[in-house]
Design a protein around this motif. Structure first.
Motif, PDB file in Angstrom:
ATOM      1  N   LYS A 111       0.210   6.819   3.696  1.00 56.70           N
ATOM      2  CA  LYS A 111       0.838   6.859   5.020  1.00 56.70           C
ATOM      3  C   LYS A 111       1.458   5.509   5.367  1.00 56.70           C
ATOM      4  O   LYS A 111       2.559   5.441   5.902  1.00 56.70           O
ATOM      5  CB  LYS A 111      -0.182   7.253   6.093  1.00 56.70           C
ATOM      6  CG  LYS A 111      -0.535   8.708   6.081  1.00 56.70           C
ATOM      7  CD  LYS A 111      -1.447   9.041   7.251  1.00 56.70           C
ATOM      8  CE  LYS A 111      -1.709  10.525   7.337  1.00 56.70           C
ATOM      9  NZ  LYS A 111      -2.305  10.909   8.604  1.00 56.70           N
ATOM     10  N   LYS A 112       0.756   4.431   5.046  1.00 56.44           N
ATOM     11  CA  LYS A 112       1.293   3.087   5.295  1.00 56.44           C
ATOM     12  C   LYS A 112       2.554   2.847   4.473  1.00 56.44           C
ATOM     13  O   LYS A 112       3.530   2.291   4.965  1.00 56.44           O
ATOM     14  CB  LYS A 112       0.247   2.021   4.952  1.00 56.44           C
ATOM     15  CG  LYS A 112      -0.889   1.940   5.921  1.00 56.44           C
ATOM     16  CD  LYS A 112      -1.886   0.894   5.477  1.00 56.44           C
ATOM     17  CE  LYS A 112      -3.131   0.927   6.324  1.00 56.44           C
ATOM     18  NZ  LYS A 112      -4.160  -0.012   5.830  1.00 56.44           N
ATOM     19  N   ARG A 171      -4.496   7.380   3.404  1.00 58.23           N
ATOM     20  CA  ARG A 171      -4.126   6.411   4.440  1.00 58.23           C
ATOM     21  C   ARG A 171      -3.186   5.338   3.880  1.00 58.23           C
ATOM     22  O   ARG A 171      -2.250   4.911   4.555  1.00 58.23           O
ATOM     23  CB  ARG A 171      -5.373   5.796   5.060  1.00 58.23           C
ATOM     24  CG  ARG A 171      -6.122   6.775   5.965  1.00 58.23           C
ATOM     25  CD  ARG A 171      -7.164   6.101   6.831  1.00 58.23           C
ATOM     26  NE  ARG A 171      -8.449   5.922   6.211  1.00 58.23           N
ATOM     27  CZ  ARG A 171      -9.342   6.881   5.980  1.00 58.23           C
ATOM     28  NH1 ARG A 171      -9.072   8.119   6.303  1.00 58.23           N
ATOM     29  NH2 ARG A 171     -10.505   6.607   5.443  1.00 58.23           N
ATOM     30  N   ALA A 211      -0.152  12.056   1.611  1.00 51.93           N
ATOM     31  CA  ALA A 211       0.104  11.599   2.979  1.00 51.93           C
ATOM     32  C   ALA A 211       1.023  12.570   3.715  1.00 51.93           C
ATOM     33  O   ALA A 211       0.772  12.917   4.876  1.00 51.93           O
ATOM     34  CB  ALA A 211       0.721  10.206   2.960  1.00 51.93           C
ATOM     35  N   VAL A 224      -6.122  14.414   6.994  1.00 50.68           N
ATOM     36  CA  VAL A 224      -6.535  13.509   5.914  1.00 50.68           C
ATOM     37  C   VAL A 224      -7.768  14.058   5.208  1.00 50.68           C
ATOM     38  O   VAL A 224      -7.804  14.144   3.980  1.00 50.68           O
ATOM     39  CB  VAL A 224      -6.791  12.073   6.438  1.00 50.68           C
ATOM     40  CG1 VAL A 224      -7.426  11.206   5.372  1.00 50.68           C
ATOM     41  CG2 VAL A 224      -5.495  11.452   6.927  1.00 50.68           C
ATOM     42  N   LYS A 229      -8.982   7.143   1.686  1.00 50.92           N
ATOM     43  CA  LYS A 229      -8.313   5.841   1.738  1.00 50.92           C
ATOM     44  C   LYS A 229      -6.974   5.890   1.007  1.00 50.92           C
ATOM     45  O   LYS A 229      -6.030   5.217   1.383  1.00 50.92           O
ATOM     46  CB  LYS A 229      -9.198   4.756   1.114  1.00 50.92           C
ATOM     47  CG  LYS A 229     -10.430   4.445   1.919  1.00 50.92           C
ATOM     48  CD  LYS A 229     -11.264   3.401   1.205  1.00 50.92           C
ATOM     49  CE  LYS A 229     -12.594   3.210   1.903  1.00 50.92           C
ATOM     50  NZ  LYS A 229     -13.453   2.278   1.167  1.00 50.92           N
TER      51      LYS A 229
END
Length: 58
Positions: A47-48, A44, A18, A29, A41
């Motif tokens: 990143k969250k 991502r 990330a 990405v 995925k």
């Protein structure tokens, strides 16, 4: 970069990917996903986790 990534545990892999994708901005990405051979995925999710670290207490 790939050797370092492969040496990490899963949680750190997500977060490392990330961070590297953020450095590239637009298209980061997909670029990092291809380079590190991981699912976009996963990046991502990393990143969250970086954005909301208190929501992921594992």
């Amino acid at each position: 970069m790939k050797k370092f990534y492969d040496s990490l545990c899963e949680k750190n892999k997500r977060r490392y990917a990330a961070i590297e994708s953020e450095k590239l901005s637009h298209g980061g990405v997909n670029s990092i996903s291809a380079l590190l051979e991981c699912d976009p995925k996963t990046i991502r999710q990393g990143k969250k986790e970086l954005k909301f670290p208190n929501n992921y207490l594992w």
